[in-house]
Design a protein around this motif. Structure first.
Motif, PDB file in Angstrom:
ATOM      1  N   GLU A  25      -4.418  -2.088   9.707  1.00 34.96           N
ATOM      2  CA  GLU A  25      -2.842  -2.057  10.249  1.00 34.96           C
ATOM      3  C   GLU A  25      -1.859  -2.544   9.341  1.00 34.96           C
ATOM      4  OE1 GLU A  25      -2.510  -3.232  14.275  1.00 34.96           O
ATOM      5  OE2 GLU A  25      -3.955  -1.711  15.267  1.00 34.96           O
ATOM      6  N   ALA A  26      -2.364  -3.574   8.628  1.00 34.26           N
ATOM      7  CA  ALA A  26      -1.470  -4.180   7.717  1.00 34.26           C
ATOM      8  C   ALA A  26      -1.286  -3.056   6.457  1.00 34.26           C
ATOM      9  CB  ALA A  26      -1.889  -5.453   7.070  1.00 34.26           C
ATOM     10  N   VAL A  27      -1.994  -2.556   6.100  1.00 31.22           N
ATOM     11  CA  VAL A  27      -2.019  -1.294   5.287  1.00 31.22           C
ATOM     12  C   VAL A  27      -1.047  -0.227   5.519  1.00 31.22           C
ATOM     13  CG1 VAL A  27      -3.302   0.614   3.894  1.00 31.22           C
ATOM     14  CG2 VAL A  27      -3.981  -1.877   3.874  1.00 31.22           C
ATOM     15  N   LEU A  28      -1.196   0.095   6.792  1.00 37.83           N
ATOM     16  CA  LEU A  28      -0.534   1.164   7.422  1.00 37.83           C
ATOM     17  C   LEU A  28       0.963   0.942   7.498  1.00 37.83           C
ATOM     18  CD1 LEU A  28      -2.507   2.770  10.152  1.00 37.83           C
ATOM     19  CD2 LEU A  28      -2.313   3.765   7.700  1.00 37.83           C
ATOM     20  N   LEU A  29       1.047  -0.422   8.036  1.00 40.35           N
ATOM     21  CA  LEU A  29       2.518  -0.654   8.051  1.00 40.35           C
ATOM     22  C   LEU A  29       3.148  -1.013   6.787  1.00 40.35           C
ATOM     23  CD1 LEU A  29       4.783  -2.097   9.772  1.00 40.35           C
ATOM     24  CD2 LEU A  29       3.664  -4.267   9.596  1.00 40.35           C
ATOM     25  N   SER A  30       2.525  -1.550   5.743  1.00 40.67           N
ATOM     26  CA  SER A  30       2.899  -1.513   4.356  1.00 40.67           C
ATOM     27  C   SER A  30       3.475  -0.115   3.758  1.00 40.67           C
ATOM     28  CB  SER A  30       1.990  -2.207   3.479  1.00 40.67           C
ATOM     29  OG  SER A  30       2.506  -2.249   2.320  1.00 40.67           O
ATOM     30  N   ALA A  31       2.579   0.828   3.906  1.00 40.46           N
ATOM     31  CA  ALA A  31       2.929   2.119   3.655  1.00 40.46           C
ATOM     32  C   ALA A  31       3.975   2.561   4.254  1.00 40.46           C
ATOM     33  CB  ALA A  31       1.634   2.965   3.811  1.00 40.46           C
ATOM     34  N   ARG A  32       4.209   2.515   5.438  1.00 44.83           N
ATOM     35  CA  ARG A  32       5.237   3.087   6.508  1.00 44.83           C
ATOM     36  C   ARG A  32       6.617   2.392   5.985  1.00 44.83           C
ATOM     37  NH1 ARG A  32       2.681   2.527  10.797  1.00 44.83           N
ATOM     38  NH2 ARG A  32       3.915   0.563  11.457  1.00 44.83           N
ATOM     39  N   GLU A  33       6.576   1.068   5.848  1.00 41.36           N
ATOM     40  CA  GLU A  33       7.844   0.622   5.813  1.00 41.36           C
ATOM     41  C   GLU A  33       8.032   0.234   4.073  1.00 41.36           C
ATOM     42  OE1 GLU A  33       8.165  -3.071   8.136  1.00 41.36           O
ATOM     43  OE2 GLU A  33       8.053  -1.705   9.888  1.00 41.36           O
ATOM     44  N   ARG A  34       7.189   0.441   3.075  1.00 47.99           N
ATOM     45  CA  ARG A  34       7.426   0.448   1.856  1.00 47.99           C
ATOM     46  C   ARG A  34       7.820  -0.919   1.539  1.00 47.99           C
ATOM     47  NH1 ARG A  34       7.088   5.174  -0.341  1.00 47.99           N
ATOM     48  NH2 ARG A  34       8.157   4.598  -2.337  1.00 47.99           N
ATOM     49  N   GLN A  93      -2.670  -2.715  -3.342  1.00 42.35           N
ATOM     50  CA  GLN A  93      -2.327  -4.013  -4.200  1.00 42.35           C
ATOM     51  C   GLN A  93      -2.627  -5.137  -3.089  1.00 42.35           C
ATOM     52  OE1 GLN A  93       0.866  -4.369  -7.448  1.00 42.35           O
ATOM     53  NE2 GLN A  93       1.639  -3.064  -6.258  1.00 42.35           N
ATOM     54  N   PHE A  94      -3.084  -6.093  -3.579  1.00 39.25           N
ATOM     55  CA  PHE A  94      -3.217  -7.395  -2.622  1.00 39.25           C
ATOM     56  C   PHE A  94      -3.083  -8.670  -3.245  1.00 39.25           C
ATOM     57  CE2 PHE A  94      -7.382  -5.933  -4.097  1.00 39.25           C
ATOM     58  CZ  PHE A  94      -8.233  -7.301  -4.347  1.00 39.25           C
ATOM     59  N   ALA A  95      -3.119  -9.777  -2.533  1.00 39.94           N
ATOM     60  CA  ALA A  95      -3.180 -11.265  -3.170  1.00 39.94           C
ATOM     61  C   ALA A  95      -3.726 -11.692  -1.966  1.00 39.94           C
ATOM     62  CB  ALA A  95      -1.650 -11.900  -3.113  1.00 39.94           C
ATOM     63  N   THR A  96      -4.873 -12.724  -2.256  1.00 43.03           N
ATOM     64  CA  THR A  96      -5.686 -13.374  -1.190  1.00 43.03           C
ATOM     65  C   THR A  96      -5.438 -14.738  -1.196  1.00 43.03           C
ATOM     66  OG1 THR A  96      -7.249 -14.520  -3.136  1.00 43.03           O
ATOM     67  CG2 THR A  96      -7.812 -12.122  -2.563  1.00 43.03           C
ATOM     68  N   TRP A 145       5.615  -5.145   1.018  1.00 41.69           N
ATOM     69  CA  TRP A 145       4.426  -6.133   1.102  1.00 41.69           C
ATOM     70  C   TRP A 145       4.388  -6.763   2.487  1.00 41.69           C
ATOM     71  CZ3 TRP A 145       0.693  -7.821  -2.238  1.00 41.69           C
ATOM     72  CH2 TRP A 145       0.705  -7.488  -3.452  1.00 41.69           C
ATOM     73  N   VAL A 146       3.265  -6.574   3.086  1.00 39.09           N
ATOM     74  CA  VAL A 146       2.959  -7.312   4.398  1.00 39.09           C
ATOM     75  C   VAL A 146       1.920  -8.189   4.324  1.00 39.09           C
ATOM     76  CG1 VAL A 146       1.934  -6.597   6.739  1.00 39.09           C
ATOM     77  CG2 VAL A 146       3.616  -4.937   5.528  1.00 39.09           C
ATOM     78  N   ASP A 147       2.258  -9.491   4.954  1.00 37.81           N
ATOM     79  CA  ASP A 147       1.276 -10.506   5.159  1.00 37.81           C
ATOM     80  C   ASP A 147       0.329 -10.205   6.314  1.00 37.81           C
ATOM     81  OD1 ASP A 147       2.479 -12.211   3.287  1.00 37.81           O
ATOM     82  OD2 ASP A 147       3.575 -13.281   4.837  1.00 37.81           O
ATOM     83  N   VAL A 148      -0.920 -10.208   6.212  1.00 36.75           N
ATOM     84  CA  VAL A 148      -1.908  -9.792   7.279  1.00 36.75           C
ATOM     85  C   VAL A 148      -1.727 -10.567   8.554  1.00 36.75           C
ATOM     86  CG1 VAL A 148      -4.294  -9.840   7.655  1.00 36.75           C
ATOM     87  CG2 VAL A 148      -3.623  -9.133   5.440  1.00 36.75           C
ATOM     88  N   THR A 149      -1.148 -11.701   8.334  1.00 33.43           N
ATOM     89  CA  THR A 149      -1.037 -12.678   9.592  1.00 33.43           C
ATOM     90  C   THR A 149       0.157 -11.974  10.493  1.00 33.43           C
ATOM     91  OG1 THR A 149       0.915 -13.924   8.517  1.00 33.43           O
ATOM     92  CG2 THR A 149      -1.477 -14.683   8.671  1.00 33.43           C
ATOM     93  N   GLU A 150       0.971 -10.752  10.042  1.00 36.37           N
ATOM     94  CA  GLU A 150       1.777 -10.114  10.814  1.00 36.37           C
ATOM     95  C   GLU A 150       1.076  -9.245  11.808  1.00 36.37           C
ATOM     96  OE1 GLU A 150       5.130  -8.001   9.134  1.00 36.37           O
ATOM     97  OE2 GLU A 150       4.904  -9.157   7.155  1.00 36.37           O
ATOM     98  N   VAL A 151      -0.155  -8.900  11.669  1.00 36.42           N
ATOM     99  CA  VAL A 151      -0.719  -7.832  12.619  1.00 36.42           C
ATOM    100  C   VAL A 151      -1.965  -8.676  13.092  1.00 36.42           C
ATOM    101  CG1 VAL A 151       0.115  -6.014  11.884  1.00 36.42           C
ATOM    102  CG2 VAL A 151      -1.957  -6.750  10.869  1.00 36.42           C
ATOM    103  N   ASP A 152      -2.503  -9.773  12.584  1.00 38.93           N
ATOM    104  CA  ASP A 152      -3.593 -10.621  12.948  1.00 38.93           C
ATOM    105  C   ASP A 152      -3.593 -11.062  14.264  1.00 38.93           C
ATOM    106  OD1 ASP A 152      -6.055 -11.867  12.992  1.00 38.93           O
ATOM    107  OD2 ASP A 152      -5.721 -13.368  11.257  1.00 38.93           O
ATOM    108  N   ALA A 168       0.821  -1.321   0.021  1.00 43.73           N
ATOM    109  CA  ALA A 168       0.136  -0.109  -0.165  1.00 43.73           C
ATOM    110  C   ALA A 168       0.879   1.372   0.051  1.00 43.73           C
ATOM    111  CB  ALA A 168      -0.825   0.125   1.212  1.00 43.73           C
ATOM    112  N   GLN A 169       0.238   2.265  -0.594  1.00 45.54           N
ATOM    113  CA  GLN A 169       0.892   3.771  -0.338  1.00 45.54           C
ATOM    114  C   GLN A 169      -0.135   4.475   0.106  1.00 45.54           C
ATOM    115  OE1 GLN A 169       3.704   5.100  -3.777  1.00 45.54           O
ATOM    116  NE2 GLN A 169       2.163   3.525  -4.832  1.00 45.54           N
ATOM    117  N   THR A 170       0.046   5.542   1.005  1.00 45.34           N
ATOM    118  CA  THR A 170      -1.006   6.558   1.443  1.00 45.34           C
ATOM    119  C   THR A 170      -0.289   7.850   0.948  1.00 45.34           C
ATOM    120  OG1 THR A 170       0.285   6.859   3.619  1.00 45.34           O
ATOM    121  CG2 THR A 170      -1.386   5.115   3.352  1.00 45.34           C
TER     122      THR A 170
END
Length: 382
Positions: free
Chosen positions: A362-371, A244-247, A373-380, A221-223
């Motif tokens: 939270e995954a979106v914010l983490l991805s945007a902050r660290e530029r 962008q995402f993958a399911t 890809w973030v697995d949703v499990t990282e914050v789940d 993500a980008q913000t």
């Protein structure tokens, strides 16, 4: 909004009183969403027995204008009332958790506006509290209640589009376009660390997962912001998000979320493409569902004789009489009442869905902050 001073003002003189066994609601919050929730309760034969707001004057004005039984200066006084079955929490985001937890502790069912909480850990606490109490706890992802969203879901589940490989769309608004336009949602102390995504991006992601039955597994993500200052105050929250995402099921896709796109009011669009066909829902044209295939492209409308049972049950008025946003809330409250009575209505969005939205945010914010890809499990935390 006070949560300690106990004062009651005003008298309904019979206004807002519920017949026996009716849905008896308390509404906390006197803004737009408070009006929408109140109307939905009454449309289903229930009663708003009381309202509390950020001030006694606002609560009394809301009571008088909306046929509410009584106004309270204190939310806890109202929540604890013996004549309240369900508490509707329609206040700024930072108050969702304390009011919801107080309502659950008082043995009340809850309908809490989204985002459920300003962080996933608190949303998990709220979800656990509702489960432990055995109470109905609903988050108004109300766009689920458009009949054509249910039709899209039924078609995907039936295999009409084949294996889903791509999903895309977004949610675009323009109500915060100009720097002089401000709102409590802009302030992270009140609205939380995400604004555009937490407020409307959550609706898009919920619709994607609801329609496809698949879950977002990873995000990139980008913000961005068009306005770094609003009404003379620095802004920390985002105006827009690209995602962008993958399911988990192997689909990929993207979404654009914006509250600063000129001319766009509530452009919530989801398109799903599979190996056999595609479907497209546009919330600003909710009477129809676009269905495409290699051999034929057409439009499915609410009067289609082959409409799925779940879509048909949500068709409240004849085609030609537009059915929209308020009707979705009316249907959500109807299903909430069914759940309170012991039923299991199909597709009712509950606190687990609100927690899911908080985790994705939270995954979106983490991805945007660290530029990255973030697995949703990282914050789940679910």
């Amino acid at each position: 909004m006070s949560v300690s001073k106990v004062t009651s003002i005003g008298s309904g003189s019979g206004v807002g009183e519920a017949p026996p066994n009716a849905y008896r609601a308390a509404v906390i919050g006197t803004g737009f969403m408070g009006r929408v929730h109140s109307h939905a309760v009454r449309a289903n034969g229930g009663a708003v027995v009381g309202v509390a707001g950020s001030s006694p004057a606002k609560a009394e004005a809301f009571r008088s204008a909306n046929g509410v039984g009584r106004a309270h200066a204190d939310a806890l006084d109202l929540i604890r009332g013996d004549d309240v079955d369900v508490v509707h929490v329609c206040v700024p985001n930072h108050l969702h958790a304390p009011l919801t937890l107080a309502a659950l502790a008082a043995g009340k069912h809850v309908v809490c506006e989204k985002p459920l909480a300003t962080d996933a850990a608190t949303a998990a606490e709220m979800t656990a509290a509702a489960a432990d109490a055995g109470l109905v706890a609903v988050v108004p992802f109300a766009y689920r209640f458009h009949p054509m969203v249910r039709e899209a879901r039924a078609l995907v589940a039936a295999g009409a589009v084949g294996r889903v490989g791509l999903a895309h769309g977004g949610y675009l608004q323009d109500w915060l376009l100009y720097p002089q336009e401000d709102n409590w949602r802009v302030d992270p102390r009140l609205g939380g660390p995400t604004r555009a995504f937490g407020d409307i991006g959550s609706h898009w992601c919920d619709m994607l997962e609801f329609v496809t039955g698949d879950r977002i597994a990873s995000v990139s993500a980008q913000t961005g912001r068009l306005n770094d200052v609003r009404d003379g105050r620095p802004v920390d929250t985002e105006d827009l998000v690209t995602l962008q995402f993958a399911t988990a099921g192997g689909a990929v896709g993207g979404a654009v979320i914006s509250q600063v796109s000129p001319g766009r009011k509530n452009s919530l669009v989801l398109e799903v493409s599979g190996t056999e066909g595609s479907l497209r829902f546009d919330q600003e044209r909710p009477e129809t569902l676009w269905a495409g295939g290699r051999g034929r492209t057409g439009i499915i409308s609410r009067d289609d004789p082959d409409l799925s049972a779940d879509a048909a049950r949500l068709t409240a008025v004849p085609v030609g009489h537009p059915q929209g946003y308020q009707d979705c809330f009316n249907a959500l409250v109807a299903d909430t009442a069914d759940a309170v009575a012991g039923g299991s209505p199909e597709g009712l969005p509950v606190f687990a869905d609100g927690l899911r939205a908080a985790v994705i945010a939270e995954a979106v914010l983490l991805s945007a902050r660290e530029r990255r890809w973030v697995d949703v499990t990282e914050v789940d935390r679910g």
